[in-house]
Design a protein around this motif. Structure first.
Motif, PDB file in Angstrom:
ATOM      1  N   GLY A  31       0.955  -1.236  -0.056  1.00 13.30           N
ATOM      2  CA  GLY A  31      -0.099  -0.159   0.135  1.00 13.30           C
ATOM      3  C   GLY A  31       0.961   1.409   0.078  1.00 13.30           C
ATOM      4  N   ASP A  32       1.830   1.140   0.796  1.00 11.73           N
ATOM      5  CA  ASP A  32       2.734   2.554   0.816  1.00 11.73           C
ATOM      6  C   ASP A  32       3.730   2.455  -0.342  1.00 11.73           C
ATOM      7  OD1 ASP A  32       2.049   3.080   3.269  1.00 11.73           O
ATOM      8  OD2 ASP A  32       3.490   2.438   4.401  1.00 11.73           O
ATOM      9  N   ALA A  33       3.884   1.337  -1.015  1.00 13.10           N
ATOM     10  CA  ALA A  33       4.536   1.381  -2.360  1.00 13.10           C
ATOM     11  C   ALA A  33       3.716   2.003  -3.411  1.00 13.10           C
ATOM     12  CB  ALA A  33       5.043   0.021  -2.572  1.00 13.10           C
ATOM     13  N   LEU A  34       2.324   1.926  -3.397  1.00 15.30           N
ATOM     14  CA  LEU A  34       1.294   2.113  -4.324  1.00 15.30           C
ATOM     15  C   LEU A  34       1.531   3.851  -4.257  1.00 15.30           C
ATOM     16  CD1 LEU A  34      -0.546   2.034  -6.753  1.00 15.30           C
ATOM     17  CD2 LEU A  34      -2.443   1.512  -4.948  1.00 15.30           C
ATOM     18  N   LEU A  35       1.334   4.348  -2.861  1.00 17.03           N
ATOM     19  CA  LEU A  35       1.376   5.684  -2.521  1.00 17.03           C
ATOM     20  C   LEU A  35       2.474   6.470  -3.085  1.00 17.03           C
ATOM     21  CD1 LEU A  35       0.018   8.046  -1.042  1.00 17.03           C
ATOM     22  CD2 LEU A  35       1.288   7.485   0.861  1.00 17.03           C
ATOM     23  N   VAL A  36       3.579   5.950  -3.153  1.00 15.31           N
ATOM     24  CA  VAL A  36       4.913   6.553  -3.481  1.00 15.31           C
ATOM     25  C   VAL A  36       4.779   6.561  -4.858  1.00 15.31           C
ATOM     26  CG1 VAL A  36       7.531   6.394  -3.657  1.00 15.31           C
ATOM     27  CG2 VAL A  36       6.415   5.813  -1.476  1.00 15.31           C
ATOM     28  N   GLU A  37       4.340   5.411  -5.728  1.00 15.38           N
ATOM     29  CA  GLU A  37       4.269   5.451  -7.132  1.00 15.38           C
ATOM     30  C   GLU A  37       3.286   6.595  -7.650  1.00 15.38           C
ATOM     31  OE1 GLU A  37       3.519   2.038 -10.669  1.00 15.38           O
ATOM     32  OE2 GLU A  37       2.935   1.711  -8.763  1.00 15.38           O
ATOM     33  N   GLU A  38       2.277   6.690  -6.777  1.00 18.01           N
ATOM     34  CA  GLU A  38       1.410   7.704  -7.409  1.00 18.01           C
ATOM     35  C   GLU A  38       2.137   9.212  -7.140  1.00 18.01           C
ATOM     36  OE1 GLU A  38      -2.120   6.952  -5.029  1.00 18.01           O
ATOM     37  OE2 GLU A  38      -2.835   5.378  -6.408  1.00 18.01           O
ATOM     38  N   LEU A  39       2.648   9.351  -6.029  1.00 22.05           N
ATOM     39  CA  LEU A  39       3.229  10.877  -5.716  1.00 22.05           C
ATOM     40  C   LEU A  39       4.192  10.854  -6.909  1.00 22.05           C
ATOM     41  CD1 LEU A  39       4.036  10.602  -1.812  1.00 22.05           C
ATOM     42  CD2 LEU A  39       2.555  12.241  -3.192  1.00 22.05           C
ATOM     43  N   LEU A  40       5.038   9.940  -7.127  1.00 26.18           N
ATOM     44  CA  LEU A  40       6.118   9.878  -8.170  1.00 26.18           C
ATOM     45  C   LEU A  40       5.306  10.483  -9.644  1.00 26.18           C
ATOM     46  CD1 LEU A  40       9.317  10.127  -8.904  1.00 26.18           C
ATOM     47  CD2 LEU A  40       8.955   7.722  -9.582  1.00 26.18           C
ATOM     48  N   ALA A  41       4.139   9.781  -9.988  1.00 26.78           N
ATOM     49  CA  ALA A  41       3.446  10.099 -11.281  1.00 26.78           C
ATOM     50  C   ALA A  41       2.998  11.452 -11.159  1.00 26.78           C
ATOM     51  CB  ALA A  41       2.637   8.930 -11.368  1.00 26.78           C
ATOM     52  N   ASP A  42       2.718  11.914 -10.079  1.00 24.44           N
ATOM     53  CA  ASP A  42       1.998  13.226 -10.071  1.00 24.44           C
ATOM     54  C   ASP A  42       3.030  14.512  -9.843  1.00 24.44           C
ATOM     55  OD1 ASP A  42      -0.457  12.275 -10.111  1.00 24.44           O
ATOM     56  OD2 ASP A  42      -0.921  12.238  -7.997  1.00 24.44           O
ATOM     57  N   SER A  43       4.328  13.947  -9.345  1.00 22.75           N
ATOM     58  CA  SER A  43       5.343  15.190  -9.272  1.00 22.75           C
ATOM     59  C   SER A  43       5.861  15.705 -10.581  1.00 22.75           C
ATOM     60  CB  SER A  43       6.457  14.490  -8.565  1.00 22.75           C
ATOM     61  OG  SER A  43       7.184  13.687  -9.153  1.00 22.75           O
ATOM     62  N   ALA A  44       6.525  16.552 -10.687  1.00 26.34           N
ATOM     63  CA  ALA A  44       7.283  17.062 -11.997  1.00 26.34           C
ATOM     64  C   ALA A  44       8.681  16.441 -12.157  1.00 26.34           C
ATOM     65  CB  ALA A  44       7.445  18.844 -11.862  1.00 26.34           C
ATOM     66  N   LEU A  45       8.868  15.236 -11.620  1.00 26.85           N
ATOM     67  CA  LEU A  45      10.250  14.594 -11.725  1.00 26.85           C
ATOM     68  C   LEU A  45       9.961  13.547 -12.867  1.00 26.85           C
ATOM     69  CD1 LEU A  45      12.876  14.603 -10.198  1.00 26.85           C
ATOM     70  CD2 LEU A  45      11.942  12.780  -8.900  1.00 26.85           C
ATOM     71  N   PRO A  46      10.900  13.556 -13.590  1.00 31.51           N
ATOM     72  CA  PRO A  46      10.881  12.401 -14.715  1.00 31.51           C
ATOM     73  C   PRO A  46      11.756  11.355 -14.346  1.00 31.51           C
ATOM     74  CG  PRO A  46      12.394  14.243 -15.295  1.00 31.51           C
ATOM     75  CD  PRO A  46      11.892  14.806 -14.179  1.00 31.51           C
ATOM     76  N   ALA A  47      10.899  10.360 -13.805  1.00 34.94           N
ATOM     77  CA  ALA A  47      11.754   9.355 -12.998  1.00 34.94           C
ATOM     78  C   ALA A  47      11.048   7.864 -12.933  1.00 34.94           C
ATOM     79  CB  ALA A  47      11.766   9.820 -11.504  1.00 34.94           C
ATOM     80  N   ARG A  48      11.664   6.970 -13.027  1.00 36.54           N
ATOM     81  CA  ARG A  48      11.126   5.653 -13.060  1.00 36.54           C
ATOM     82  C   ARG A  48      11.293   5.109 -11.419  1.00 36.54           C
ATOM     83  NH1 ARG A  48      13.397   0.761 -13.815  1.00 36.54           N
ATOM     84  NH2 ARG A  48      15.441   1.840 -14.935  1.00 36.54           N
ATOM     85  N   LEU A  49      10.343   4.505 -11.216  1.00 31.19           N
ATOM     86  CA  LEU A  49      10.296   3.635  -9.724  1.00 31.19           C
ATOM     87  C   LEU A  49      10.749   2.459  -9.974  1.00 31.19           C
ATOM     88  CD1 LEU A  49       9.948   4.551  -7.080  1.00 31.19           C
ATOM     89  CD2 LEU A  49       7.602   3.318  -7.111  1.00 31.19           C
ATOM     90  N   GLN A  50      11.752   1.687  -9.276  1.00 27.37           N
ATOM     91  CA  GLN A  50      12.264   0.239  -8.988  1.00 27.37           C
ATOM     92  C   GLN A  50      11.913   0.021  -7.511  1.00 27.37           C
ATOM     93  OE1 GLN A  50      16.489  -0.439  -9.804  1.00 27.37           O
ATOM     94  NE2 GLN A  50      16.092  -2.401  -9.483  1.00 27.37           N
TER      95      GLN A  50
END
Length: 411
Positions: A31-50
């Motif tokens: 659940g926390d991992a999904l939250l981080v993934e959503e934060l990263l998608a909504d941020s202005a940071l061009p990044a990929r999560l591993q």
């Protein structure tokens, strides 16, 4: 959307084919991992999560390819609290780490920053903009820390090199004498590591001028320190009255006692010049010959330069306790000079051949073209001449030391 470009010379972080940043998330709660993934998608940071779920898996991912940043939960199946952070920092000390804490664990976040993390984020209190800024700033701060550390290290290295060079290249210790000394040192073009070339000139109480020039094999602080040791030992021994083959035997004893590994050796030429009697005693331990400049003599007043190669024995340290050396006496012209040098002056490759070295004969021919110049100009012209004919890449391939000892009215 502007992309953040991160470049650290010598150790590139991993990135995907689109040039995105790679963020390694270490979190065992889906659940926390999904939250981080959503934060990263909504941020202005061009990044990929591993995403990995344990410290063991995180260390494996860090060894396989360094990400740009690590997001680390402090409560994992195989590590609790700061123990996990310590393992990540040991595995990849140059990767910035941002820890994730619970609502009631801000003190843990502060402790993590004190232990080496770049920042911390409290779960449930992070907006996408703050999330993106935190990762960006953490990456940039880590870069700045590394750059500052590299600068401090470079300054310390430069200061240490300066101290070693002062030990390798002293001021001549002369009383009233008819001998004028010109000494020069030029570093090799690589300049990555300090060499072990050294020289010294002292005058004993009986008026005899003693000179030494030497070259410790290899480059680096150990070789330079050994050169300083030999140079100081030589001066001490000469001023204590130790001369002849015993001088080289004592220097070899010191070298074998002080060298950092048994492969190190040193070539040395040492001489005792009596300017009034126009003679010199020379000993060589594996070292190149020397140039004899004659400003007058049987062949008239035309300046001459010749290569002389007195008898020599093995370099110091090659055959400890077995090698022996002998002195050879040279008669000197009424006015002239002796030129001692290390092998960096003639071992470089020339542009004319591309592969052949200048050699001692080539150096002698070059020196003859400048035979009419006074001492300081002669030495500088020879060194500049060697540099000018160097093969593509330019400059001296190795460190060079030159000592010019001149006597008589022509000095």
């Amino acid at each position: 959307m502007a992309e953040l470009t991160v470049h650290v010379p010598g150790e590139e972080p991993a990135a995907d084919n689109h040039g995105e940043l790679v963020v390694l998330l270490v979190e065992d709660d889906p659940g926390d991992a999904l939250l981080v993934e959503e934060l990263l998608a909504d941020s202005a940071l061009p990044a990929r999560l591993q995403w990995v779920q344990s410290i063991g898996d995180a260390c494996g991912a860090l060894k396989a390819g360094r990400p740009h940043c690590v997001l680390l939960d402090l409560h994992l199946p195989d590590a609790q609290g700061l123990a996990g952070l310590a393992r990540v920092l040991r595995t990849s000390p140059h990767t910035p780490v941002v820890v994730l804490t619970g609502l009631a664990e801000e003190d843990s976040g502060l402790a993590a920053v004190a232990a080496g993390a770049q920042d911390y984020l409290v779960k449930g209190r992070v907006e996408p903009d703050l999330f993106g800024r935190t990762l960006r700033y953490s990456i940039q701060r880590k870069q700045a820390e590394r750059a500052a550390a590299a600068l401090r290290e470079e300054r310390l290295r430069a200061q240490e090199n300066a101290r070693l060079e002062r030990g390798l290249l002293p001021s001549p210790l002369l009383a009233d004498t008819d001998v004028e000394v010109v000494a020069r040192y030029r570093p090799g073009r690589a300049q990555a590591l300090l060499g072990g070339d050294f020289y010294d000139v002292v005058q004993a109480g009986d008026g005899v001028v003693h000179a030494v020039i030497g070259d410790v094999s290899g480059h680096g602080p150990d070789e330079a320190a050994l050169g300083v040791c030999l140079r100081i030992a030589w001066r001490t021994l000469v001023l204590s009255g130790v001369t002849g083959p015993e001088l080289l035997r004592q220097l070899e004893r010191i070298l074998t006692a002080e060298r950092s590994h048994p492969e190190l050796f040193a070539t040395v030429s040492t001489l005792a010049l009596e300017p009034v009697r126009r003679r010199v005693q020379v000993m060589r331990a594996g070292h190149p010959g020397l140039l004899l400049r004659s400003m007058s003599g049987a062949r008239g007043s035309e300046p001459l330069v010749d290569l002389v190669e007195p008898a020599f024995g093995p370099a110091l340290g090659l055959l400890p306790g077995v090698a022996d050396w002998s002195e050879e006496e040279l008669r000197l012209p009424g006015t002239g000079a002796l030129v001692l040098f290390t092998d960096g002056l003639f071992e470089g490759r020339t542009a004319a051949t591309g592969s052949a070295r200048l050699g001692e004969d080539g150096l002698t021919a070059l020196a003859r073209t400048h035979a009419h110049l006074p001492g300081p100009r002669f030495v500088d012209a020879v060194i500049s001449g060697v540099e000018s004919i160097a093969a593509p890449g330019g400059g001296l391939a190795d460190d060079v030391a030159v000592v010019h000892l001149e006597w008589g009215e022509a000095r």
